[in-house]
Design a protein around this motif. Sequence first.
Motif, PDB file in Angstrom:
ATOM      1  N   LYS A  99       0.813  -1.217   0.000  1.00 17.93           N
ATOM      2  CA  LYS A  99       0.000   0.000   0.000  1.00 17.93           C
ATOM      3  C   LYS A  99       0.848   1.270   0.000  1.00 17.93           C
ATOM      4  O   LYS A  99       0.302   2.361   0.130  1.00 17.93           O
ATOM      5  CB  LYS A  99      -0.916  -0.003   1.238  1.00 17.93           C
ATOM      6  N   PRO A 124      -2.758  -8.412  12.776  1.00 18.67           N
ATOM      7  CA  PRO A 124      -1.883  -7.271  12.466  1.00 18.67           C
ATOM      8  C   PRO A 124      -0.517  -7.417  13.114  1.00 18.67           C
ATOM      9  O   PRO A 124      -0.367  -8.124  14.108  1.00 18.67           O
ATOM     10  CB  PRO A 124      -2.659  -6.083  13.029  1.00 18.67           C
ATOM     11  N   THR A 140      -1.307  -5.375   8.054  1.00 19.19           N
ATOM     12  CA  THR A 140      -2.652  -5.638   8.567  1.00 19.19           C
ATOM     13  C   THR A 140      -2.930  -7.137   8.628  1.00 19.19           C
ATOM     14  O   THR A 140      -2.166  -7.960   8.117  1.00 19.19           O
ATOM     15  CB  THR A 140      -3.719  -4.989   7.676  1.00 19.19           C
ATOM     16  N   LYS A 142      -5.002  -8.577   6.918  1.00 19.40           N
ATOM     17  CA  LYS A 142      -5.289  -9.020   5.548  1.00 19.40           C
ATOM     18  C   LYS A 142      -4.038  -9.055   4.674  1.00 19.40           C
ATOM     19  O   LYS A 142      -4.128  -9.068   3.446  1.00 19.40           O
ATOM     20  CB  LYS A 142      -6.326  -8.097   4.913  1.00 19.40           C
ATOM     21  N   GLU A 144      -1.798  -6.724   4.215  1.00 21.20           N
ATOM     22  CA  GLU A 144      -1.530  -5.463   3.526  1.00 21.20           C
ATOM     23  C   GLU A 144      -0.318  -4.791   4.175  1.00 21.20           C
ATOM     24  O   GLU A 144      -0.317  -4.550   5.385  1.00 21.20           O
ATOM     25  CB  GLU A 144      -2.733  -4.530   3.632  1.00 21.20           C
ATOM     26  N   LEU A 146       1.312  -1.640   4.888  1.00 22.76           N
ATOM     27  CA  LEU A 146       0.858  -0.251   4.875  1.00 22.76           C
ATOM     28  C   LEU A 146       2.000   0.752   4.740  1.00 22.76           C
ATOM     29  O   LEU A 146       1.829   1.820   4.155  1.00 22.76           O
ATOM     30  CB  LEU A 146       0.086   0.054   6.167  1.00 22.76           C
ATOM     31  N   LEU A 211      -2.942   1.409  13.559  1.00 15.79           N
ATOM     32  CA  LEU A 211      -3.322   0.133  12.950  1.00 15.79           C
ATOM     33  C   LEU A 211      -4.738  -0.284  13.322  1.00 15.79           C
ATOM     34  O   LEU A 211      -5.365  -1.083  12.608  1.00 15.79           O
ATOM     35  CB  LEU A 211      -2.337  -0.972  13.373  1.00 15.79           C
ATOM     36  N   GLN A 213      -7.501   1.165  13.053  1.00 15.97           N
ATOM     37  CA  GLN A 213      -8.529   1.504  12.059  1.00 15.97           C
ATOM     38  C   GLN A 213      -8.586   0.486  10.917  1.00 15.97           C
ATOM     39  O   GLN A 213      -9.568   0.453  10.166  1.00 15.97           O
ATOM     40  CB  GLN A 213      -8.266   2.904  11.499  1.00 15.97           C
ATOM     41  N   TYR A 214      -7.546  -0.340  10.771  1.00 19.10           N
ATOM     42  CA  TYR A 214      -7.519  -1.332   9.695  1.00 19.10           C
ATOM     43  C   TYR A 214      -7.939  -2.721  10.174  1.00 19.10           C
ATOM     44  O   TYR A 214      -7.983  -3.662   9.378  1.00 19.10           O
ATOM     45  CB  TYR A 214      -6.108  -1.431   9.098  1.00 19.10           C
ATOM     46  N   SER A 215      -8.215  -2.861  11.470  1.00 21.58           N
ATOM     47  CA  SER A 215      -8.500  -4.177  12.036  1.00 21.58           C
ATOM     48  C   SER A 215      -9.992  -4.381  12.232  1.00 21.58           C
ATOM     49  O   SER A 215     -10.673  -3.574  12.874  1.00 21.58           O
ATOM     50  CB  SER A 215      -7.772  -4.336  13.379  1.00 21.58           C
ATOM     51  N   SER A 216     -10.495  -5.461  11.686  1.00 21.41           N
ATOM     52  CA  SER A 216     -11.902  -5.808  11.892  1.00 21.41           C
ATOM     53  C   SER A 216     -12.063  -6.759  13.068  1.00 21.41           C
ATOM     54  O   SER A 216     -13.145  -6.892  13.632  1.00 21.41           O
ATOM     55  CB  SER A 216     -12.469  -6.465  10.627  1.00 21.41           C
TER      56      SER A 216
END
Length: 266
Positions: A99, A124, A140, A142, A144, A146, A211, A213-216
């Motif tokens: 990213k 993450p 992340t 996923k 990614e 960053l 980080l 904000q990127y974690s579900s």
Amino acid sequence: MLLAFDVGNTNIVLGVFKDGNLIQNWRLETDNNKSADEYGMIINQLFSYVGLSTKEIKDIIISTVVPSVLYTLQHLSMKYFNKRAIVVGPGVKTGLVIKYDNPKQVGADRIVNAVAAYAKYGGPLIIVDFGTATTFCAITEKAEYLGGTIAPGIKIASDALFEKTAKLPKVELEEPGHVICKNTIESMQSGLVYGHMGMVDYIVKKMKKELEQYSSSGNSAKVVATGGLATLIESGIDCIDCVDKLLTLEGLELIYEKNKGHKGWK
């Protein structure tokens, strides 16, 4: 067997893998002035000492942040192993989604570390590499990549104090045990070591927060440290979960497995 080179500004770490397992590894000084023959003779001696033969090496992979050494190692690969080295760079399959604004600007060592760390620990994830520079990378859940932070390494800071001041000496990088120091040597050691610990602690805390904000899943990022001075810095702070000094070599082996047999790699 696979021979992997991780070329940093200060050291070259090389390892030999057999059936995916690291069976030998060594650390050499990075020297822009050394020829392929000089490196070749050193490697021959290292192989001989542990009973390995250069003929057993089937492939070679190189990750480097020092372009001037790349040609030397490529020449070495052909002359001493009769192999065309695989070089980690743009177009290589890593399994990560990069990213970064310009993916070509990400150091090969940072990507290789991320590949190994994600495979071993999942996400993450925050990777702190204590090399010539101290780098922080965020990945992340996923897979990614960053980006992160690049700071001067502790050795660079130490050299700068010695070179840019009239009276300050070179010092060993070790903990003095206190910060109210009563001599110059310990005062410098305190500033260098504890100052670096404080920087790492602060950046990791901020990176963990960003980080989120990127974690579900809501999971907190695992922090993995690597590099020659990882143990020294990790000993004084609580934000690092584990030290994995062979992360880059393991990442090179994983990237090799992902890409071997693909067109352009042979």
